[in-house]
Design an enzyme around this catalytic site. Sequence first.
Site, PDB file in Angstrom:
ATOM      1  N   HIS A 186       3.820  15.201  49.831  1.00 46.62           N
ATOM      2  CA  HIS A 186       2.800  14.162  49.633  1.00 46.62           C
ATOM      3  C   HIS A 186       3.398  12.930  48.964  1.00 46.62           C
ATOM      4  CE1 HIS A 186      -0.276  17.162  50.664  1.00 46.62           C
ATOM      5  NE2 HIS A 186       0.493  18.006  49.993  1.00 46.62           N
TER       6      HIS A 186
ATOM      7  N   GLU B 118      27.521  11.196  36.662  1.00 45.54           N
ATOM      8  CA  GLU B 118      28.471  10.838  35.607  1.00 45.54           C
ATOM      9  C   GLU B 118      29.887  11.271  35.981  1.00 45.54           C
ATOM     10  OE1 GLU B 118      27.195  10.697  31.309  1.00 45.54           O
ATOM     11  OE2 GLU B 118      28.647  12.327  31.163  1.00 45.54           O
TER      12      GLU B 118
ATOM     13  N   LYS C 145      27.270   1.966  25.611  1.00 42.91           N
ATOM     14  CA  LYS C 145      27.112   2.145  24.164  1.00 42.91           C
ATOM     15  C   LYS C 145      27.619   0.922  23.410  1.00 42.91           C
ATOM     16  CE  LYS C 145      27.538   7.207  24.213  1.00 42.91           C
ATOM     17  NZ  LYS C 145      28.355   8.369  23.765  1.00 42.91           N
TER      18      LYS C 145
END
Length: 556
Positions: free
Chosen positions: A377, A348, A481
């Site tokens: 793994h 950000e 938003k």
Amino acid sequence: MQNDTCNHQHKSINQTVNLVTRNLSPNRTVTSSWKNFAEAYLELPNLKMALDTSKVAWPEGFLSQMSGAMANALEQMQALEQGAVANPDEQRQVGHYWLRAPALAPPEARQAIEASHGQIREFVQRVHSGSLLGSQGQPFRNLLVIGIGGSALGPQFVHHALGSAADRLSVRFLDNTDPDGIDRALAALAPELDQTLVLVISKSGGTKETRNGMLEAQHVFQQAGVDFSRQAVAITGSGSALDRLADAEGWLGRFPMWDWVGGRTSETSVVGLLPAALQGLGWESLLEGARLMDEHTRLPEINHNPAALLALAWHTLTSGRAEKAMVVLPYKDRLELFSRYLQQLVMESLGKAQDLKGDLVHQGLTVYGNKGSTDQHAYIQQLREGPNDFFAVFLEVLRDRNGTTIDVEPEVTSGDFLHGFLLGTRQALAEAGRQSITLTLEQVDARSIGALIALFERAVGLYALLVGINAYHQPGVEAGKVAAEAIVKLQGLLLQELQQHPGQELDVESLAARLGVKEQTESLFRILLHLAVNERIRRVGTSWQDSRFGAPSKKA
């Protein structure tokens, strides 16, 4: 250390940086030589931490070439700490460094910080002593934290890193607007809602995800006959919608958030400290660790300043142009959430389309990671043999556990294997020409966690200055938003249209034409599917091509 820091800051940072970098070797490469390691290993004894950049292939003369730019970055950082405006978009200062050293803050901010610390101590003492009880006279046993982004990631990381079975309160989070996730969290608390303290964290009070979580929690409390307001605390900006609501409903408490603290740098504010204190963690030790790291990261000598070294390493590893990702590999379960925390702090802050001049640059630093030795793994195979499009950050923790341990092989413990996997993976990557940075902690405790947070906060700020971007605004978040609000508005128009034509079924293209949103036909189709699956509208048809939608039939 404090006196040294102050003395250095009275010197010319530019002169000091030039002087020191001339003494550094310009020819460090990814080798395993002891000389290379000795030049690159920086110990921080008062924090029991160390930074090792010996497996970064510094280009010849790079540190000397960057000395002027780093000196300028450190001077700009110093100006920010002295109150310079950091975010011209909103005319905001950046004050998260003041949070752990209030004496550096302007008088009004200093008073606010110190008052918040006193408020935390007083409130937590009342909760832990049992003098502050729930609405039905029960002591608090649980804590529900409702927030998102910086209002959740930091508290979650600290909770996971430092929590234990001995915690004073058991903690759960609502950090999304996912109904199923909300149900799971609240169902776990259902038997003890009357013993659950709720923190609602939102600076503006208008963040939809947090508001939705609060409304969902209020509903569950009401259904259970428990008075939400007598068990709820707001952490918010003065005069915000949440602040006004908490005041009007007589909530249990209201704590401050300030404009000069961004969400992603708010862990050492009330946002992070109050949940940690209620959990029973050493929140003042966390502040102390951050303060001590801040002192190290103000030093003008590059080879003594871990944040400067980290920022310069990022710069050379990515060519200063976001060319590689940062893979965070903590070899400790308690640090598993650190990569998630860093994703917001780093991405950000550094993910910006334009630089400070307004030029299009598309800067950033992609962060991902899990934990060792799980990574052995999972994606280590690609890291070693796939595209060389990353660098690794290893987190080494020397202390295996508190208490006695057992041998799983003669003279070998589980912790020995974990440490061996770390060192082996680090060496295997180096042999394949993959570069890495290693941070070593003696142990995971509140002090070291505070120091880690402060180190990466400062490194992000310095790196942003090196590449000429603003680390303290986030226009892309706001754009998301706004787009989400538009989708919710479109859904409202859609439902209205269907309700005005009961009994009629329409395909998506017809609905888009009626609403005048042909360019949003795909979004409209996805909204229709979501509403239909949740039985809020009718769907006729077996495939998307022949589907038609209508208002739900009225129940008898």
